[in-house]
Design a protein around this motif. Structure first.
Motif, short mmCIF file in Angstrom:
data_model
loop_
_atom_site.label_atom_id
_atom_site.label_comp_id
_atom_site.label_asym_id
_atom_site.label_seq_id
_atom_site.Cartn_x
_atom_site.Cartn_y
_atom_site.Cartn_z
N GLU A 160 51.27 36.10 45.77
CA GLU A 160 51.74 36.70 44.52
C GLU A 160 50.94 37.93 44.12
O GLU A 160 51.09 38.44 43.01
CB GLU A 160 51.69 35.66 43.40
CG GLU A 160 52.65 34.50 43.62
CD GLU A 160 52.46 33.39 42.60
OE1 GLU A 160 51.60 33.55 41.69
OE2 GLU A 160 53.15 32.36 42.70
N ASN A 161 50.08 38.39 45.02
CA ASN A 161 49.26 39.58 44.79
C ASN A 161 48.37 39.44 43.55
O ASN A 161 48.15 40.39 42.81
CB ASN A 161 50.13 40.83 44.65
CG ASN A 161 49.33 42.11 44.83
OD1 ASN A 161 48.43 42.18 45.66
ND2 ASN A 161 49.65 43.13 44.05
N ARG A 162 47.82 38.25 43.37
CA ARG A 162 46.90 38.03 42.26
C ARG A 162 45.45 38.34 42.65
O ARG A 162 44.61 38.57 41.78
CB ARG A 162 47.01 36.59 41.76
CG ARG A 162 48.37 36.26 41.17
CD ARG A 162 48.46 34.83 40.66
NE ARG A 162 49.78 34.56 40.12
CZ ARG A 162 50.16 34.85 38.88
NH1 ARG A 162 49.30 35.42 38.05
NH2 ARG A 162 51.39 34.57 38.46
N TRP A 163 45.18 38.34 43.94
CA TRP A 163 43.81 38.57 44.41
C TRP A 163 43.49 40.05 44.52
O TRP A 163 42.40 40.49 44.14
CB TRP A 163 43.60 37.88 45.75
CG TRP A 163 42.31 38.24 46.45
CD1 TRP A 163 42.16 38.78 47.70
CD2 TRP A 163 40.97 38.09 45.93
NE1 TRP A 163 40.83 38.97 47.99
CE2 TRP A 163 40.08 38.56 46.93
CE3 TRP A 163 40.45 37.60 44.73
CZ2 TRP A 163 38.70 38.56 46.75
CZ3 TRP A 163 39.07 37.61 44.55
CH2 TRP A 163 38.21 38.08 45.56
N GLN A 164 44.40 40.85 45.03
CA GLN A 164 44.11 42.26 45.28
C GLN A 164 43.66 43.02 44.03
O GLN A 164 42.71 43.82 44.10
CB GLN A 164 45.31 42.96 45.92
CG GLN A 164 45.00 44.37 46.42
CD GLN A 164 43.83 44.40 47.40
OE1 GLN A 164 43.80 43.63 48.35
NE2 GLN A 164 42.87 45.28 47.17
N PRO A 165 44.27 42.80 42.87
CA PRO A 165 43.77 43.49 41.67
C PRO A 165 42.32 43.13 41.33
O PRO A 165 41.58 43.97 40.80
CB PRO A 165 44.72 43.01 40.57
CG PRO A 165 45.98 42.65 41.29
CD PRO A 165 45.53 42.07 42.59
N VAL A 166 41.91 41.92 41.64
CA VAL A 166 40.52 41.53 41.40
C VAL A 166 39.61 42.31 42.35
O VAL A 166 38.60 42.88 41.93
CB VAL A 166 40.32 40.01 41.60
CG1 VAL A 166 38.85 39.64 41.47
CG2 VAL A 166 41.15 39.23 40.59
N VAL A 167 39.96 42.34 43.63
CA VAL A 167 39.16 43.07 44.62
C VAL A 167 39.03 44.54 44.21
O VAL A 167 37.94 45.12 44.26
CB VAL A 167 39.78 42.96 46.02
CG1 VAL A 167 39.00 43.81 47.01
CG2 VAL A 167 39.83 41.52 46.49
N SER A 168 40.14 45.13 43.82
CA SER A 168 40.13 46.55 43.47
C SER A 168 39.24 46.84 42.26
O SER A 168 38.69 47.94 42.14
CB SER A 168 41.56 47.03 43.19
OG SER A 168 42.37 46.87 44.34
N ALA A 169 39.11 45.87 41.37
CA ALA A 169 38.34 46.07 40.15
C ALA A 169 36.86 45.74 40.30
O ALA A 169 36.05 46.11 39.46
CB ALA A 169 38.93 45.23 39.02
N LEU A 170 36.50 45.05 41.39
CA LEU A 170 35.11 44.60 41.55
C LEU A 170 34.15 45.77 41.64
O LEU A 170 34.42 46.78 42.30
CB LEU A 170 34.98 43.74 42.81
CG LEU A 170 35.49 42.31 42.73
CD1 LEU A 170 35.40 41.64 44.11
CD2 LEU A 170 34.69 41.50 41.71
N GLN A 171 33.01 45.60 40.98
CA GLN A 171 31.93 46.58 41.02
C GLN A 171 30.66 45.89 41.53
O GLN A 171 30.52 44.66 41.43
CB GLN A 171 31.68 47.14 39.62
CG GLN A 171 32.85 47.88 39.02
CD GLN A 171 33.12 49.20 39.72
OE1 GLN A 171 32.19 49.89 40.13
NE2 GLN A 171 34.39 49.54 39.87
N PRO A 172 29.74 46.65 42.12
CA PRO A 172 28.47 46.04 42.56
C PRO A 172 27.82 45.27 41.42
O PRO A 172 27.73 45.76 40.29
CB PRO A 172 27.63 47.25 42.97
CG PRO A 172 28.64 48.28 43.39
CD PRO A 172 29.80 48.10 42.45
N GLY A 173 27.38 44.06 41.73
CA GLY A 173 26.73 43.23 40.72
C GLY A 173 27.66 42.24 40.03
O GLY A 173 27.19 41.37 39.29
#
Length: 272
Positions: free
Chosen positions: A82-95
């Motif tokens: 359902e493409n729920r993971w990709q938005p999380v990956v794209s938003a991740l920042q170091p830390g």
């Protein structure tokens, strides 16, 4: 000569002002939660059902932002599809951090729309872990929380053995911080016993709450008290493992009896 001096003095003055400009507020640490209904946010119409990710924010100081992306009924497979993971990956920042807890729906062979084989479940967990690390963020794996099932002798049953074992194996192989919520929650329910453990779950008699006029007997989902107890289990375990997120950002230290079993009428969850 004076004009030349003024020409160079103006930019230097600007640079001097910039050098003394106070820095902006530090970037807040994002904690993303991905998982199923036991963790997810709930709507008012289903209250007092509460996912354990909802009270989690209250354990941290204001430098941590909890972004709960868990969804009811999702397995690792459907969360990805359902493409729920990709938005999380794209938003991740170091830390940043990602808490990963699935299993309840992955193991549901009676529901082909969500079932995930143990082999694919393992692959999906590895994908979450490796992609989180690729963004210089920190993954944390959690085994699924136990269901409230006791045998006739009063012993809590192990309800997620296969998928909990797969989670533990991935954590060991990829050196990921692990919270064994399956074991921790079973230990707590065993401490409480068959009857008192109902205080943590959606056990409502007819008329107890207007959202459930016919009552509800649910051994999987939590009320407010149960959700907070599960959040306490997770935070306390991560504190003993010295995870920086918990060691450095707790709102206040957890008391030694923070996860003590509730007793008596005072432990009943409140309703509006």
């Amino acid at each position: 000569m004076k004009l030349l001096q003024l020409r160079y003095a103006a930019p230097l003055a600007v640079l001097g002002l910039l050098a003394f400009t106070p820095p902006g507020p530090p970037r807040k640490t994002k904690l993303y939660l991905i998982g199923d209904s036991t963790m997810a946010n709930k709507v008012r119409a289903t209250f007092p059902e509460t996912g354990w990710g909802m009270p989690l924010v209250t354990f941290f100081d204001t430098t941590v932002v909890v972004d709960n992306r868990a969804q009811n009924g999702r397995s690792t497979r459907t969360f990805l599809a359902e493409n729920r993971w990709q938005p999380v990956v794209s938003a991740l920042q170091p830390g940043d951090y990602v808490f990963i807890q699935f299993g309840h729906n992955d193991e549901s062979q009676n529901y082909p729309d969500r079932y995930t084989s143990p082999e694919d479940y393992r692959k999906n967990l590895i994908k979450f872990v490796t992609e989180t690390r690729s963004r210089q963020a920190t993954p944390v794996l959690l085994t699924p929380i136990t269901r409230r099932y006791f045998d006739k002798e009063g012993h809590i049953k192990e309800t997620h053995a296969l998928y909990s074992a797969a989670t533990v194996a991935v954590a060991k192989e990829y050196k990921v911080t692990l919270v064994d919520m399956d074991r921790l929650s079973r230990d707590l329910l065993q401490q409480l016993g068959d009857e008192n453990s109902k205080l943590l779950f959606m056990e409502l008699a007819p008329g107890d709450h207007p959202n459930y006029p016919l009552g509800r007997h649910d051994n999987t989902h939590f009320n407010e008290l149960g959700a907070r107890k599960m959040a306490q289990l997770a935070v306390h375990d991560l504190q003993t493992q010295h995870l920086p997120l918990v060691e450095e950002h707790l709102a206040k230290p957890l008391a030694k009896n923070a996860i003590a079993a509730p007793t008596g009428a005072a432990a009943q969850p409140t309703t509006p």
